[in-house]
Design a protein around this motif. Structure first.
Motif, PDB file in Angstrom:
ATOM      1  N   THR A   1       0.864  -1.179   0.000  1.00 32.48           N
ATOM      2  CA  THR A   1       0.000   0.000   0.000  1.00 32.48           C
ATOM      3  C   THR A   1       0.893   1.218   0.000  1.00 32.48           C
ATOM      4  OG1 THR A   1      -1.703  -1.161   1.238  1.00 32.48           O
ATOM      5  CG2 THR A   1      -1.844   1.219   1.221  1.00 32.48           C
ATOM      6  N   SER A   2       0.796   2.013  -1.047  1.00 34.51           N
ATOM      7  CA  SER A   2       1.587   3.234  -1.105  1.00 34.51           C
ATOM      8  C   SER A   2       0.882   4.304  -0.287  1.00 34.51           C
ATOM      9  CB  SER A   2       1.765   3.675  -2.563  1.00 34.51           C
ATOM     10  OG  SER A   2       0.999   4.786  -2.871  1.00 34.51           O
ATOM     11  N   PRO A   3       1.616   5.305   0.175  1.00 32.45           N
ATOM     12  CA  PRO A   3       0.964   6.365   0.946  1.00 32.45           C
ATOM     13  C   PRO A   3      -0.085   7.111   0.121  1.00 32.45           C
ATOM     14  CG  PRO A   3       3.332   6.779   0.695  1.00 32.45           C
ATOM     15  CD  PRO A   3       3.026   5.470   0.041  1.00 32.45           C
ATOM     16  N   ASP A   4       0.005   7.020  -1.203  1.00 31.78           N
ATOM     17  CA  ASP A   4      -0.957   7.700  -2.070  1.00 31.78           C
ATOM     18  C   ASP A   4      -2.109   6.794  -2.493  1.00 31.78           C
ATOM     19  OD1 ASP A   4       0.635   9.997  -2.012  1.00 31.78           O
ATOM     20  OD2 ASP A   4       1.840   9.257  -3.685  1.00 31.78           O
ATOM     21  N   ALA A   5      -2.033   5.508  -2.148  1.00 30.74           N
ATOM     22  CA  ALA A   5      -3.082   4.582  -2.552  1.00 30.74           C
ATOM     23  C   ALA A   5      -4.369   4.910  -1.810  1.00 30.74           C
ATOM     24  CB  ALA A   5      -2.656   3.147  -2.257  1.00 30.74           C
ATOM     25  N   SER A   6      -5.487   4.639  -2.484  1.00 28.08           N
ATOM     26  CA  SER A   6      -6.769   5.015  -1.908  1.00 28.08           C
ATOM     27  C   SER A   6      -7.796   3.914  -2.076  1.00 28.08           C
ATOM     28  CB  SER A   6      -7.275   6.295  -2.572  1.00 28.08           C
ATOM     29  OG  SER A   6      -8.579   6.593  -2.149  1.00 28.08           O
ATOM     30  N   ASP A   7      -8.689   3.796  -1.084  1.00 27.38           N
ATOM     31  CA  ASP A   7      -9.828   2.892  -1.190  1.00 27.38           C
ATOM     32  C   ASP A   7     -10.876   3.456  -2.145  1.00 27.38           C
ATOM     33  OD1 ASP A   7      -9.122   0.757   0.351  1.00 27.38           O
ATOM     34  OD2 ASP A   7     -10.585   1.114   1.934  1.00 27.38           O
ATOM     35  N   LYS A   8     -10.893   4.757  -2.299  1.00 30.46           N
ATOM     36  CA  LYS A   8     -11.841   5.431  -3.198  1.00 30.46           C
ATOM     37  C   LYS A   8     -11.038   6.321  -4.148  1.00 30.46           C
ATOM     38  CE  LYS A   8     -15.891   5.156  -0.346  1.00 30.46           C
ATOM     39  NZ  LYS A   8     -16.480   4.053  -1.030  1.00 30.46           N
ATOM     40  N   PRO A   9     -10.386   5.701  -5.127  1.00 32.54           N
ATOM     41  CA  PRO A   9      -9.529   6.454  -6.040  1.00 32.54           C
ATOM     42  C   PRO A   9     -10.306   7.512  -6.827  1.00 32.54           C
ATOM     43  CG  PRO A   9      -9.238   4.092  -6.330  1.00 32.54           C
ATOM     44  CD  PRO A   9     -10.421   4.284  -5.453  1.00 32.54           C
ATOM     45  N   ASP A  10      -9.612   8.573  -7.159  1.00 28.03           N
ATOM     46  CA  ASP A  10     -10.162   9.604  -8.038  1.00 28.03           C
ATOM     47  C   ASP A  10      -9.816   9.158  -9.461  1.00 28.03           C
ATOM     48  OD1 ASP A  10     -10.658  11.849  -9.599  1.00 28.03           O
ATOM     49  OD2 ASP A  10     -10.023  13.248  -8.029  1.00 28.03           O
ATOM     50  N   TYR A  11     -10.720   8.416 -10.074  1.00 30.71           N
ATOM     51  CA  TYR A  11     -10.427   7.809 -11.369  1.00 30.71           C
ATOM     52  C   TYR A  11     -10.136   8.817 -12.482  1.00 30.71           C
ATOM     53  CZ  TYR A  11     -11.093   3.162  -9.495  1.00 30.71           C
ATOM     54  OH  TYR A  11     -10.941   2.009  -8.771  1.00 30.71           O
ATOM     55  N   PRO A  12     -10.811   9.983 -12.530  1.00 33.03           N
ATOM     56  CA  PRO A  12     -10.422  10.963 -13.553  1.00 33.03           C
ATOM     57  C   PRO A  12      -8.973  11.441 -13.394  1.00 33.03           C
ATOM     58  CG  PRO A  12     -12.638  11.431 -12.789  1.00 33.03           C
ATOM     59  CD  PRO A  12     -12.080  10.357 -11.880  1.00 33.03           C
ATOM     60  N   VAL A  13      -8.503  11.605 -12.158  1.00 31.11           N
ATOM     61  CA  VAL A  13      -7.108  11.988 -11.932  1.00 31.11           C
ATOM     62  C   VAL A  13      -6.190  10.836 -12.344  1.00 31.11           C
ATOM     63  CG1 VAL A  13      -5.373  12.500 -10.148  1.00 31.11           C
ATOM     64  CG2 VAL A  13      -7.578  13.695 -10.139  1.00 31.11           C
ATOM     65  N   LEU A  14      -6.555   9.610 -11.970  1.00 27.50           N
ATOM     66  CA  LEU A  14      -5.741   8.452 -12.360  1.00 27.50           C
ATOM     67  C   LEU A  14      -5.670   8.331 -13.883  1.00 27.50           C
ATOM     68  CD1 LEU A  14      -6.758   5.679  -9.795  1.00 27.50           C
ATOM     69  CD2 LEU A  14      -4.760   7.196  -9.749  1.00 27.50           C
ATOM     70  N   ALA A  15      -6.750   8.638 -14.573  1.00 29.54           N
ATOM     71  CA  ALA A  15      -6.752   8.567 -16.038  1.00 29.54           C
ATOM     72  C   ALA A  15      -5.748   9.548 -16.633  1.00 29.54           C
ATOM     73  CB  ALA A  15      -8.158   8.839 -16.580  1.00 29.54           C
ATOM     74  N   ARG A  16      -5.699  10.747 -16.092  1.00 27.63           N
ATOM     75  CA  ARG A  16      -4.729  11.734 -16.595  1.00 27.63           C
ATOM     76  C   ARG A  16      -3.301  11.289 -16.282  1.00 27.63           C
ATOM     77  NH1 ARG A  16      -8.803  14.972 -14.569  1.00 27.63           N
ATOM     78  NH2 ARG A  16      -7.625  15.597 -12.716  1.00 27.63           N
ATOM     79  N   GLN A  17      -3.080  10.760 -15.090  1.00 30.88           N
ATOM     80  CA  GLN A  17      -1.745  10.279 -14.726  1.00 30.88           C
ATOM     81  C   GLN A  17      -1.325   9.120 -15.628  1.00 30.88           C
ATOM     82  OE1 GLN A  17      -2.461   9.396 -10.571  1.00 30.88           O
ATOM     83  NE2 GLN A  17      -1.596  11.349  -9.899  1.00 30.88           N
ATOM     84  N   LEU A  18      -2.239   8.195 -15.862  1.00 39.06           N
ATOM     85  CA  LEU A  18      -1.926   7.043 -16.712  1.00 39.06           C
ATOM     86  C   LEU A  18      -1.575   7.481 -18.126  1.00 39.06           C
ATOM     87  CD1 LEU A  18      -1.754   3.983 -17.136  1.00 39.06           C
ATOM     88  CD2 LEU A  18      -4.194   4.049 -17.733  1.00 39.06           C
ATOM     89  N   ALA A  19      -2.343   8.396 -18.683  1.00 35.25           N
ATOM     90  CA  ALA A  19      -2.057   8.887 -20.035  1.00 35.25           C
ATOM     91  C   ALA A  19      -0.654   9.485 -20.095  1.00 35.25           C
ATOM     92  CB  ALA A  19      -3.108   9.915 -20.455  1.00 35.25           C
ATOM     93  N   SER A  20      -0.269  10.189 -19.052  1.00 34.68           N
ATOM     94  CA  SER A  20       1.066  10.779 -18.998  1.00 34.68           C
ATOM     95  C   SER A  20       2.152   9.705 -18.897  1.00 34.68           C
ATOM     96  CB  SER A  20       1.151  11.740 -17.810  1.00 34.68           C
ATOM     97  OG  SER A  20       2.440  12.274 -17.702  1.00 34.68           O
ATOM     98  N   ILE A  21       1.920   8.698 -18.075  1.00 37.28           N
ATOM     99  CA  ILE A  21       2.892   7.613 -17.887  1.00 37.28           C
ATOM    100  C   ILE A  21       3.124   6.855 -19.191  1.00 37.28           C
ATOM    101  CG2 ILE A  21       3.209   5.337 -16.801  1.00 37.28           C
ATOM    102  CD1 ILE A  21       1.755   6.582 -14.320  1.00 37.28           C
ATOM    103  N   LEU A  22       2.055   6.604 -19.940  1.00 27.92           N
ATOM    104  CA  LEU A  22       2.155   5.794 -21.157  1.00 27.92           C
ATOM    105  C   LEU A  22       2.459   6.609 -22.415  1.00 27.92           C
ATOM    106  CD1 LEU A  22      -0.850   3.349 -20.593  1.00 27.92           C
ATOM    107  CD2 LEU A  22       1.562   3.040 -19.956  1.00 27.92           C
ATOM    108  N   GLU A  23       2.468   7.922 -22.288  1.00 27.52           N
ATOM    109  CA  GLU A  23       2.666   8.787 -23.449  1.00 27.52           C
ATOM    110  C   GLU A  23       3.978   8.470 -24.170  1.00 27.52           C
ATOM    111  OE1 GLU A  23       2.662  13.538 -24.592  1.00 27.52           O
ATOM    112  OE2 GLU A  23       2.593  12.933 -22.505  1.00 27.52           O
TER     113      GLU A  23
END
Length: 169
Positions: free
Chosen positions: A3-25
């Protein structure tokens, strides 16, 4: 379990989507993107003990119903089952039926394959691009009822981002 300190039980999926797009860009390689995706999910969502891919391959023992198996791909977590026939367990069911399978209690799922005895709940999302099934993305949790309809929708969207920017051939 990680469990990372940033991990969440209720993730902000729109934020995760932007982060993922950046990671895979800028990268289209299947193995690279699958490894990054697995690590991203595992470190962004709390109470997980496994997150990873199974890819479609020719079946080691084809049947009249199924010519493919699922073969272990990039993942995060403990050692996993290597090959899963279509139609077996949660992963094989999601692949055979080409639909997301959300299981609140894996012990109540007929034919569940226990790769990690700590797993209590699971969600498996088929990896489909241009109508073709390439595999599944599997997430396990050591907590009963870990995944919600909101998680399902958010995770399906994240997997669609992965599929859109990844080459499968």
């Amino acid at each position: 379990m990680f469990t990372s300190p940033d991990a969440s039980d209720k993730p902000d999926y729109p934020v995760l989507a932007r982060q993922l797009a950046s990671i895979l860009e800028g990268e289209r390689n299947l193995i690279t993107n699958a490894a990054q995706f697995s690590a991203f999910i595992y470190s962004s969502i709390s109470n997980l003990n496994w997150a990873g891919f199974y890819f479609c391959v020719d079946a080691s023992k084809p049947t009249a119903e199924f010519a493919h198996d699922l073969l272990l791909g990039p993942f995060q977590g403990k050692v996993a089952c290597t090959r899963i026939p279509f139609g077996r367990g949660v992963c094989g069911t999601a692949a055979a039926e080409r639909r997301t399978v959300l299981v609140a209690d894996v012990h109540a799922f007929p034919g569940h394959i226990a790769c990690d005895s700590a797993s209590e709940s699971e969600i498996v999302i088929p990896l489909i691009k241009d109508g073709e099934l390439y595999g599944v993305f599997d997430i396990d949790s050591p907590r009963l009822e870990r995944f919600s309809a909101e998680d399902q929708s958010g995770l399906e969207n994240l997997l669609s981002i992965f599929a859109a920017v990844t080459d499968f051939r």
